[in-house]
Design a protein around this motif. Structure first.
Motif, PDB file in Angstrom:
ATOM      1  N   UNK A  27       0.862  -1.189   0.000  1.00 34.34           N
ATOM      2  CA  UNK A  27       0.000   0.000   0.000  1.00 34.34           C
ATOM      3  C   UNK A  27       0.892   1.231   0.000  1.00 34.34           C
ATOM      4  N   UNK A  28       0.532   2.216  -0.785  1.00 38.16           N
ATOM      5  CA  UNK A  28       1.248   3.490  -0.809  1.00 38.16           C
ATOM      6  C   UNK A  28       0.258   4.554  -0.364  1.00 38.16           C
ATOM      7  N   UNK A  29       0.627   5.292   0.664  1.00 40.05           N
ATOM      8  CA  UNK A  29      -0.240   6.350   1.193  1.00 40.05           C
ATOM      9  C   UNK A  29       0.319   7.693   0.736  1.00 40.05           C
ATOM     10  N   UNK A  30      -0.538   8.508   0.123  1.00 41.73           N
ATOM     11  CA  UNK A  30      -0.126   9.845  -0.300  1.00 41.73           C
ATOM     12  C   UNK A  30      -0.970  10.883   0.420  1.00 41.73           C
ATOM     13  N   UNK A  31      -0.318  11.944   0.843  1.00 41.75           N
ATOM     14  CA  UNK A  31      -0.989  13.088   1.448  1.00 41.75           C
ATOM     15  C   UNK A  31      -0.638  14.306   0.613  1.00 41.75           C
ATOM     16  N   UNK A  32      -1.649  14.969   0.074  1.00 36.70           N
ATOM     17  CA  UNK A  32      -1.408  16.123  -0.790  1.00 36.70           C
ATOM     18  C   UNK A  32      -2.306  17.278  -0.387  1.00 36.70           C
ATOM     19  N   UNK A  33      -1.847  18.462  -0.718  1.00 37.52           N
ATOM     20  CA  UNK A  33      -2.645  19.671  -0.515  1.00 37.52           C
ATOM     21  C   UNK A  33      -3.082  20.178  -1.885  1.00 37.52           C
ATOM     22  N   UNK A  34      -4.176  20.888  -1.925  1.00 35.54           N
ATOM     23  CA  UNK A  34      -4.663  21.443  -3.187  1.00 35.54           C
ATOM     24  C   UNK A  34      -3.626  22.360  -3.828  1.00 35.54           C
ATOM     25  N   UNK A  35      -3.510  22.260  -5.141  1.00 36.35           N
ATOM     26  CA  UNK A  35      -2.528  23.076  -5.871  1.00 36.35           C
ATOM     27  C   UNK A  35      -2.765  24.565  -5.648  1.00 36.35           C
ATOM     28  N   UNK A  36      -1.684  25.297  -5.450  1.00 35.22           N
ATOM     29  CA  UNK A  36      -1.722  26.754  -5.275  1.00 35.22           C
ATOM     30  C   UNK A  36      -2.616  27.211  -4.128  1.00 35.22           C
ATOM     31  N   UNK A  37      -2.773  26.362  -3.114  1.00 35.02           N
ATOM     32  CA  UNK A  37      -3.608  26.719  -1.965  1.00 35.02           C
ATOM     33  C   UNK A  37      -2.736  27.174  -0.800  1.00 35.02           C
ATOM     34  N   UNK A  38      -3.367  27.777   0.187  1.00 35.10           N
ATOM     35  CA  UNK A  38      -2.647  28.165   1.408  1.00 35.10           C
ATOM     36  C   UNK A  38      -2.072  26.920   2.075  1.00 35.10           C
ATOM     37  N   UNK A  39      -2.810  25.807   2.005  1.00 37.24           N
ATOM     38  CA  UNK A  39      -2.326  24.564   2.608  1.00 37.24           C
ATOM     39  C   UNK A  39      -1.085  24.054   1.881  1.00 37.24           C
ATOM     40  N   UNK A  40      -1.023  24.200   0.562  1.00 38.64           N
ATOM     41  CA  UNK A  40       0.162  23.792  -0.199  1.00 38.64           C
ATOM     42  C   UNK A  40       1.367  24.634   0.213  1.00 38.64           C
ATOM     43  N   UNK A  41       1.169  25.920   0.420  1.00 38.83           N
ATOM     44  CA  UNK A  41       2.276  26.786   0.846  1.00 38.83           C
ATOM     45  C   UNK A  41       2.746  26.405   2.254  1.00 38.83           C
ATOM     46  N   UNK A  42       1.815  26.084   3.139  1.00 39.82           N
ATOM     47  CA  UNK A  42       2.192  25.656   4.489  1.00 39.82           C
ATOM     48  C   UNK A  42       2.967  24.348   4.439  1.00 39.82           C
ATOM     49  N   UNK A  43       2.535  23.419   3.580  1.00 39.34           N
ATOM     50  CA  UNK A  43       3.234  22.151   3.449  1.00 39.34           C
ATOM     51  C   UNK A  43       4.636  22.364   2.896  1.00 39.34           C
ATOM     52  N   UNK A  44       4.788  23.275   1.938  1.00 38.07           N
ATOM     53  CA  UNK A  44       6.118  23.615   1.412  1.00 38.07           C
ATOM     54  C   UNK A  44       7.013  24.180   2.505  1.00 38.07           C
ATOM     55  N   UNK A  45       6.455  25.049   3.360  1.00 35.28           N
ATOM     56  CA  UNK A  45       7.218  25.623   4.474  1.00 35.28           C
ATOM     57  C   UNK A  45       7.664  24.531   5.431  1.00 35.28           C
ATOM     58  N   UNK A  46       6.757  23.625   5.761  1.00 39.24           N
ATOM     59  CA  UNK A  46       7.087  22.530   6.666  1.00 39.24           C
ATOM     60  C   UNK A  46       8.153  21.631   6.053  1.00 39.24           C
ATOM     61  N   UNK A  47       8.046  21.352   4.756  1.00 41.78           N
ATOM     62  CA  UNK A  47       9.022  20.512   4.064  1.00 41.78           C
ATOM     63  C   UNK A  47      10.410  21.176   4.093  1.00 41.78           C
ATOM     64  N   UNK A  48      10.449  22.466   3.846  1.00 43.97           N
ATOM     65  CA  UNK A  48      11.725  23.186   3.840  1.00 43.97           C
ATOM     66  C   UNK A  48      12.346  23.199   5.238  1.00 43.97           C
TER      67      UNK A  48
END
Length: 55
Positions: A27-48
């Motif tokens: 099983x492969x589990x993926x977690x994604x945020x909507x493209x160009x959303x505030x959540x995507x920007x937060x996820x990018x910040x957390x990743x960095x």
């Protein structure tokens, strides 16, 4: 709430998908945020911030 060091991105809304390979227990589990959303920007910040010496 996820915290990394002193910074916190706040709540992040993610979509969860589980992909399965037929005939296996794999099983492969993926977690994604909507493209160009505030959540995507937060996820990018957390990743960095998770990278060593970046935050």
């Amino acid at each position: 709430m996820v915290r990394h060091g002193r910074r916190s991105p706040g709540d992040i809304v993610l979509d969860l998908d589980i992909l399965t390979a037929a005939g296996t227990d794999l099983r492969i589990v993926t977690c994604t945020a909507g493209a160009d959303s505030a959540d995507a920007r937060k996820l990018d910040t957390l990743r960095a911030c998770a990278a060593p010496q970046r935050c």
